[in-house]
Enzyme design. Structure first.
Site, PDB file in Angstrom:
ATOM      1  N   ASP A  58       0.856  -1.187   0.000  1.00 14.88           N
ATOM      2  CA  ASP A  58       0.000   0.000   0.000  1.00 14.88           C
ATOM      3  C   ASP A  58       0.892   1.237   0.000  1.00 14.88           C
ATOM      4  O   ASP A  58       2.128   1.127  -0.022  1.00 14.88           O
ATOM      5  CB  ASP A  58      -0.925   0.000   1.220  1.00 14.88           C
ATOM      6  CG  ASP A  58      -2.292   0.618   0.908  1.00 14.88           C
ATOM      7  OD1 ASP A  58      -2.317   1.733   0.339  1.00 14.88           O
ATOM      8  OD2 ASP A  58      -3.320  -0.010   1.222  1.00 14.88           O
ATOM      9  N   TYR A 171     -12.974   6.407 -13.180  1.00 13.39           N
ATOM     10  CA  TYR A 171     -12.953   5.202 -12.350  1.00 13.39           C
ATOM     11  C   TYR A 171     -13.680   4.054 -13.038  1.00 13.39           C
ATOM     12  O   TYR A 171     -13.150   2.943 -13.154  1.00 13.39           O
ATOM     13  CB  TYR A 171     -13.593   5.503 -10.992  1.00 13.39           C
ATOM     14  CG  TYR A 171     -13.650   4.315 -10.064  1.00 13.39           C
ATOM     15  CD1 TYR A 171     -12.507   3.845  -9.442  1.00 13.39           C
ATOM     16  CD2 TYR A 171     -14.865   3.670  -9.806  1.00 13.39           C
ATOM     17  CE1 TYR A 171     -12.559   2.759  -8.576  1.00 13.39           C
ATOM     18  CE2 TYR A 171     -14.928   2.588  -8.954  1.00 13.39           C
ATOM     19  CZ  TYR A 171     -13.776   2.138  -8.333  1.00 13.39           C
ATOM     20  OH  TYR A 171     -13.839   1.054  -7.491  1.00 13.39           O
ATOM     21  N   LYS A 175     -12.139   0.439 -14.555  1.00 15.44           N
ATOM     22  CA  LYS A 175     -12.612  -0.877 -14.153  1.00 15.44           C
ATOM     23  C   LYS A 175     -13.175  -1.658 -15.335  1.00 15.44           C
ATOM     24  O   LYS A 175     -13.027  -2.884 -15.408  1.00 15.44           O
ATOM     25  CB  LYS A 175     -13.667  -0.735 -13.052  1.00 15.44           C
ATOM     26  CG  LYS A 175     -13.134  -0.146 -11.759  1.00 15.44           C
ATOM     27  CD  LYS A 175     -11.962  -0.939 -11.183  1.00 15.44           C
ATOM     28  CE  LYS A 175     -11.623  -0.499  -9.764  1.00 15.44           C
ATOM     29  NZ  LYS A 175     -10.466  -1.230  -9.199  1.00 15.44           N
TER      30      LYS A 175
END
Length: 279
Positions: A58, A171, A175
């Site tokens: 992360d 976004y 995806k």
């Protein structure tokens, strides 16, 4: 950059640090991006509870710290994981955010999966999962999708940057491109031919920090819930509900499922799409 697997390398992590001895996943090593929060954190916790070793990745608070929105960050992630030796599964969960959406959610995810694929070669049951979203159902700009499919990050990001409407839709476009990549890639010799199931999980709205902009505004929340109702489980969903599905797809029991985009969304996709694919 494409590093070979070294199961006996000096960089091997002691699995006792991140696992429960004797669990059903004992002896398996998982790479989980986005491990510091949300679905990534929930999945990492589920895996550890079952005895797996988890290499969390992360921006901070992780074993591997790297920024997947940049090429240098992606290379750093692959290099840092490779120092630890072979892995059994790669879970590309990192995503969300309000900036760098194409960079992280598509190009970062693909770079993670492709970059770490050679490290799966030493596993008896190698697995890979990417996290998509029900946002992938929204209409998407074909020019951006084509640039993503061609690996042309400069063109894809330039198109988005030049158009406010595309910036708002980035976004979902990322995806949707990821779904397409999984469908194209999973049946290839490098993946299915090498015994590596590759799937995507597409959650609905889940109670995570990435969804705070939806859940924190009552008007936005009501509009999203009305547009894409989550009839099973309610709105929002829980991250662990998605994490358990990811864990199964990435586990040794999954011997026959690959190339699938599985919507974990309380029925939103079924409600919105209906049976159009089957009639």
């Amino acid at each position: 950059m494409w590093l070979s697997c070294n199961p006996a390398g000096a960089g091997t992590v002691d699995c006792m640090v991140n696992s429960v001895p004797g669990g059903p996943l004992a002896g398996r090593r998982y790479v989980v991006t986005g491990s510091a929060s949300g679905i990534g954190a929930a999945t990492a916790s589920i895996l550890r509870e079952q005895g797996a070793e988890v290499i969390g990745c992360d921006l901070d608070d992780a074993e591997v710290v790297a920024d997947l929105s940049t090429p240098d960050g992606r290379r750093s992630l692959v290099d840092q994981v490779a120092e630890r030796g072979c892995v059994d599964a790669v879970l590309a969960i990192a995503g969300g955010g309000r900036t760098g959406l194409l960079e992280t959610n598509y190009f970062g995810a693909v770079a993670t999966l492709e970059g770490l694929r050679p490290l799966l070669a030493g596993s008896d049951a190698p697995r890979a999962v990417a996290v998509s979203s029900t946002s992938s159902l929204a209409p998407a700009d074909e020019r951006v999708l084509r640039a993503c499919a061609e690996g042309d990050e400069a063109t894809a990001t330039a198109l988005v940057a030049a158009d406010p409407a595309l910036r708002d839709a980035a976004y979902g476009i990322a995806k949707r491109a990821l779904n397409a990549w999984v469908r194209r890639t999973a049946p290839t010799p490098e993946w299915a031919g090498a015994g590596i199931p590759l799937n995507a999980v597409a959650p609905g709205v889940v109670d995570t920090p990435a969804a705070a902009w939806i859940l924190g505004d009552e008007r936005v929340r009501a509009a999203v819930e009305a547009a894409a109702p989550q009839l099973l489980g309610g709105f929002p969903g829980r991250p662990e509900w998605v994490g358990h599905l990811i864990s199964w797809l990435a586990g040794p029991e999954n011997r026959f499922v690959t190339g699938q985009v599985i919507f974990a969304d309380g029925g939103s996709e079924a409600f919105l799409v209906g049976d159009r694919h089957w009639v």
